[in-house]
Design a protein around this motif. Structure first.
Motif, short mmCIF file in Angstrom:
data_model
loop_
_atom_site.label_atom_id
_atom_site.label_comp_id
_atom_site.label_asym_id
_atom_site.label_seq_id
_atom_site.Cartn_x
_atom_site.Cartn_y
_atom_site.Cartn_z
N LEU A 103 0.25 -1.48 -0.54
CA LEU A 103 0.34 0.63 -0.12
C LEU A 103 0.51 1.08 -0.12
N LEU A 104 1.60 1.44 0.57
CA LEU A 104 2.78 2.24 0.71
C LEU A 104 3.44 2.59 -0.40
N GLY A 105 3.72 1.73 -0.53
CA GLY A 105 4.42 1.41 -2.25
C GLY A 105 3.82 1.67 -3.51
N LEU A 106 2.70 1.35 -3.04
CA LEU A 106 1.04 2.05 -4.64
C LEU A 106 1.42 2.83 -3.90
N PHE A 107 1.23 4.43 -3.16
CA PHE A 107 1.27 5.61 -2.78
C PHE A 107 2.37 6.23 -2.99
N ALA A 108 3.69 5.66 -3.29
CA ALA A 108 4.67 6.79 -3.70
C ALA A 108 4.55 6.56 -5.56
N MET A 449 -0.58 -6.47 -11.03
CA MET A 449 -0.52 -5.29 -10.40
C MET A 449 1.10 -4.75 -10.57
N GLN A 450 1.69 -5.65 -10.29
CA GLN A 450 3.62 -5.53 -10.60
C GLN A 450 3.97 -5.33 -12.32
N GLY A 451 3.44 -5.97 -13.01
CA GLY A 451 3.10 -5.57 -14.95
C GLY A 451 2.96 -4.21 -15.02
N HIS A 452 1.54 -4.08 -14.40
CA HIS A 452 1.58 -2.98 -14.92
C HIS A 452 2.08 -1.05 -14.50
N LEU A 453 2.80 -1.91 -13.84
CA LEU A 453 3.68 -0.50 -13.52
C LEU A 453 5.01 -0.77 -13.10
N TYR A 454 5.44 -1.43 -13.47
CA TYR A 454 6.57 -1.53 -13.23
C TYR A 454 7.47 -3.43 -14.39
N GLY A 455 5.99 -3.12 -15.39
CA GLY A 455 6.65 -4.67 -16.24
C GLY A 455 7.65 -3.76 -17.12
N ARG A 456 8.36 -3.35 -17.31
CA ARG A 456 9.43 -2.97 -18.48
C ARG A 456 10.52 -3.12 -17.57
N VAL A 457 10.78 -2.63 -16.38
CA VAL A 457 11.77 -2.45 -15.86
C VAL A 457 11.95 -3.73 -14.44
N ARG A 458 10.69 -4.44 -14.22
CA ARG A 458 11.30 -5.75 -13.23
C ARG A 458 9.55 -6.60 -13.32
N TRP A 459 10.44 -7.93 -14.41
CA TRP A 459 9.90 -8.95 -14.93
C TRP A 459 9.51 -9.69 -13.44
N PRO A 460 8.23 -10.59 -13.79
CA PRO A 460 7.63 -11.23 -12.63
C PRO A 460 8.73 -11.98 -12.10
N LEU A 461 8.62 -11.85 -10.56
CA LEU A 461 9.12 -13.24 -10.34
C LEU A 461 10.43 -12.65 -9.43
N ILE A 462 11.22 -12.03 -10.53
CA ILE A 462 12.98 -11.65 -10.31
C ILE A 462 12.35 -10.90 -8.88
N SER A 463 11.65 -9.77 -8.57
CA SER A 463 12.28 -9.40 -6.86
C SER A 463 12.02 -10.27 -6.03
N GLU A 464 11.72 -11.74 -6.09
CA GLU A 464 11.55 -12.25 -5.28
C GLU A 464 12.76 -13.05 -5.50
N LEU A 465 13.48 -13.00 -6.05
CA LEU A 465 15.15 -14.00 -6.09
C LEU A 465 16.06 -12.72 -5.71
N TYR A 466 16.18 -11.85 -6.12
CA TYR A 466 16.80 -10.64 -5.10
C TYR A 466 16.18 -10.63 -3.83
N GLU A 467 15.29 -10.67 -3.77
CA GLU A 467 14.77 -10.63 -2.12
C GLU A 467 15.68 -11.72 -1.64
N TYR A 468 15.60 -12.82 -1.58
CA TYR A 468 15.98 -14.65 -0.97
C TYR A 468 17.16 -14.37 -1.36
#
Length: 771
Positions: A103-108, A449-468
């Motif tokens: 929610l905080l990120g969506l606002f930002a 939602m991730q694809g809509h907001l960040y689709g061109r700059v972050r692919w699906p599940l890549i954030s999960e990989l970096y966080e893990y």
């Protein structure tokens, strides 16, 4: 437009409340979920911005909220079952934390801002500028290239001063009780001060290494007096346009304290290198610099990122200089100034080219510092309680700092399915019908939602990989800050390291252990599914959760399997730039086709091209632009490393043979002066992926990474690496610039840059020998 947005917002709120009020139940939820996801897909295709963006996010958020309500009311074990109930509450708390940060990120990022170009100032309007290049343990050739690029920035020469802030040559280090460290520091000070003088840069070395980078910058503030201060990290070389695109904003806003620009990196981070994704996938930092900072800029909350930024001196002096309570002095400084009513601005135009950590261990060290510093800010300078901030700024700073607690929920999500599969703890009660109606709809909505907001700059599940991959080692760092927020110390990230052999990272052991446990859990889930038919639905749900964790853990095995990478500085392709190479008294026209900090690749032309042979010493002459239409010829000593013929004709590989100022001015002119090619490559990698196809591709990607990780485990001893400075970057004589420049170059025939050069260019492009 504002009236339209208000109307859309009101309608979206009504829609949001309507969706939440619809009947709760698996069948109704399934129908609602399919309808909501279909609506999101349509909106994503036909209305990506403005009102459509608001409607899209409202529908997605409604589906997410319905899941959270169901999760809190229908999936928890009874309170009488204390052990299972507590464990389930822990998992639910992690989900609620992620929901809050979402929610905080969506606002930002709700309304990312695109700024117009800065007004171009007349020379008499131009303010005085001090450029600070702080350094600690970087090599001379790395720092010198940045200094040369900073000196080449287009700006009135009498109003621009470049300063090298050398914390590796302080009095404290030169007088170290360790004689080897003291000797190295004294030699560093001698070499760096000489090179700075030859490049026209002011050298500074303070008495003590106090307060890390913030202390270094503040010491320089006290010795300079420019109206504006520009900060470049030692490995962040700027393009010539940097000040043209930033300084004009300060003339239009007297309360502007910061203009921040993106960081762009020439080399892959260890994840990109080891998984071989650098050329095709958007870099990890693209989401932050391409979307998040633009969103923060809309709320006057874009913050200082430590480099590639211009700051107003009077603002810094108002708060006593760069802040140093935390080890992330950049964000902390911005917070302090925002709370005093100063404004910031973000220009989304990459104008520096930097280096990322080359090894996985140095990558984790860098992220550990960022993580600890942001949590320090959260605790010691809580933005929610900070006087002077607007509500939007409080939310934005809270989002930026709170998100760095991600190792905690990430660890919980990793362990939770194992508690059920191995210990039969009931942490998540759901039937298969409920799982698909609520959980799958929830996950699909998040991915859309991730694809809509960040689709061109972050692919699906890549954030999960970096966080893990970060969480495994950042979890102790988070705990250390939470228990003692003033304990963390600033650690400098190593840059410019070459990896000469394949090897397993010294940090790899936990990843193999976790993968083995998750793989065993897959076997357990299969056995339990066969043996417990009455619980098959729940076993399948938890088993799929564990399987997703296994896919990410398999990718991580490829991440910690370090690929060989001997080149310390990447080579950048160039459009053919005319040059002349003089060998044994013979001048051969040629064209530079790529260049790095260590050498160049040429294509010699004409009937004298074969005279250039490996092992020869030569002089390279290149005409480069200085100011306006003026040019100069730079001459550098080179060694011919190799030569041959490929599909485009004859080529010659050269190594720089000394550390002369001309070498670094040449690198600045050919690599950093105009980085349009770099910006183009950045945009080329910004491609959205079709979700179903990419998820299938991701499974294959994980299998490949897992196989490579297993092969490394069998073939390479953990931590058995050989890293060294790229030999092509070292001077042949091993002497600094003063000695190298003693030998005068051979006379230069200026006609080789006249019409003959034009003819040679045409011959080279046609692969025909020049007469």
């Amino acid at each position: 437009m504002s009236r339209l947005l208000t109307s859309v917002g009101a309608m979206s709120l009504v829609l949001f409340l309507l969706v939440l009020s619809l009947p709760v139940g698996p069948q109704a939820q399934a129908m609602l979920g399919v309808a909501g996801l279909a609506a999101m897909l349509v909106i994503d295709k036909v209305a990506h911005r403005g009102p459509g963006r608001i409607a899209f996010l409202v529908v997605g958020l409604a589906l997410v909220v319905r899941y959270m309500v169901w999760r809190m009311t229908a999936t928890l074990p009874p309170a009488s079952d204390v052990t299972n109930h507590v464990a389930s509450l822990v998992v639910l708390s992690a989900e609620l934390f992620c929901f809050l940060t979402m929610l905080l990120g969506l606002f930002a990022v709700a309304r990312p801002m695109d700024r117009p170009r800065a007004r171009q100032l007349a020379p008499d309007e131009a303010p005085m500028i001090d450029v600070f290049v702080p350094s600690y343990n970087e090599s001379l050739d790395l720092v010198a290239a940045t200094l040369a690029a900073a000196k080449a920035i287009r700006y009135p020469a009498d109003k621009l001063k470049v300063h090298l802030l050398d914390d590796g040559g302080t009095d404290q280090r030169c007088n170290s009780p360790d004689p080897l460290k003291a000797a190295a520091a004294r030699q560093r000070r001698e070499d760096f001060s000489r090179m700075a003088a030859e490049l026209g840069v002011t050298y500074h070395a303070r008495a003590y290494n106090e307060h890390a980078k913030a202390g270094n910058l503040n010491a320089a503030l006290m010795k300079t007096d420019g109206d504006l201060v520009v900060v470049f990290d030692a490995d962040h070389a700027p393009s010539r346009e940097f000040l043209e695109e930033t300084v004009g904003h300060f003339a239009d806003d007297p309360r502007l304290f910061l203009v921040q620009t993106p960081h762009f990196f020439l080399n892959p981070d260890p994840i990109e290198r080891n998984l071989a994704t650098f050329a095709t996938m958007p870099s990890e930092n693209e989401m932050f610099y391409g979307i998040v900072q633009k969103g923060l800029d809309n709320w006057n909350a874009a913050f200082f990122c430590g480099s590639a930024a211009v700051l107003r001196r009077s603002a810094l002096e108002e708060v006593g200089g760069f802040s140093g309570v935390s080890i992330t002095e950049d964000c902390e400084t911005a917070l302090d100034l925002h709370s005093r009513g100063w404004r910031s601005l973000y220009v989304d135009r990459p104008m520096i080219a930097g280096l990322q950590p080359e090894t996985f261990a140095s990558f984790i060290g860098q992220r550990s510092r960022w993580c600890r510093g942001m949590i320090q800010i959260l605790i010691l300078k809580n933005p929610l309680m900070r006087p002077g901030l607007s509500i939007a700024q409080r939310i934005c700073y809270l989002s930026s700092s709170l998100s760095w607690l991600f190792p905690i929920p990430r660890a919980i999500f990793l362990v939770a399915p194992l508690l059920f599969l191995f210990l039969d703890m009931q942490i998540y009660r759901a039937t298969m019908e409920e799982f698909f109606s609520y959980t799958m709809v929830y996950m699909a909505a998040l991915l859309l939602m991730q694809g809509h907001l960040y689709g061109r700059v972050r692919w699906p599940l890549i954030s999960e990989l970096y966080e893990y991959v970060q969480s495994v080692h950042l979890l102790p760092a988070v705990w250390s800050v939470l228990t003692n927020p003033r304990k963390p110390k600033f650690d400098v990230t190593d840059k410019g390291i070459s990896v000469e052999n394949d090897y397993l990272s010294e940090l790899s052991t936990p990843y193999y252990v976790i993968f083995a446990v998750l793989l065993a859990a897959v076997g357990v889930s299969i056995m339990r599914w066969s043996a417990e038919p009455e619980a098959r639905d729940l076993i399948l749900v938890i088993g799929l959760w564990n399987l997703l964790n296994l896919v990410v853990a398999g990718l991580a095995l490829g991440v910690v399997s370090e690929r060989r990478e001997r080149r310390r500085m990447p080579r950048l392709a160039q459009t053919s730039h005319p040059a002349v190479i003089a060998v044994e008294g013979v001048a051969v026209p040629a064209f530079v086709t790529d260049v790095s900090g260590g050498g160049l690749k040429l294509r010699p032309v004409g009937d004298r091209a074969t005279r250039v042979m490996p092992g020869q010493k030569a002089t390279l002459r290149v005409r480069v632009e200085t100011d306006g239409d003026e040019t100069e010829v730079l001459q550098v000593s080179v060694d011919v490393a190799n030569s041959g013929v490929d599909g485009e004709g004859r080529f010659v590989g050269l190594r720089f043979a000394d550390l002369s100022p001309a070498r670094f001015r040449l690198i600045a002119a050919l690599v950093y002066a105009d980085i349009d090619a770099i910006r183009t490559s950045r945009l080329h990698r910004r491609v959205r992926r079709f979700l179903p196809i990419f998820l299938v591709k991701l499974l294959g990607w994980s299998a490949t990474a897992t196989a490579r990780g297993v092969s490394y485990l069998l073939r390479h001893r953990t931590g058995d690496k050989k890293t060294a400075t790229d030999k092509s970057l070292a001077p042949a004589s091993g002497k600094p610039a003063a000695a190298a420049s003693a030998a005068a170059p051979a006379p230069f025939d200026m006609t080789l840059f006249s019409d003959e050069a034009t003819d040679a260019r045409a011959s080279a492009q046609g692969l025909a020998p020049a007469s």
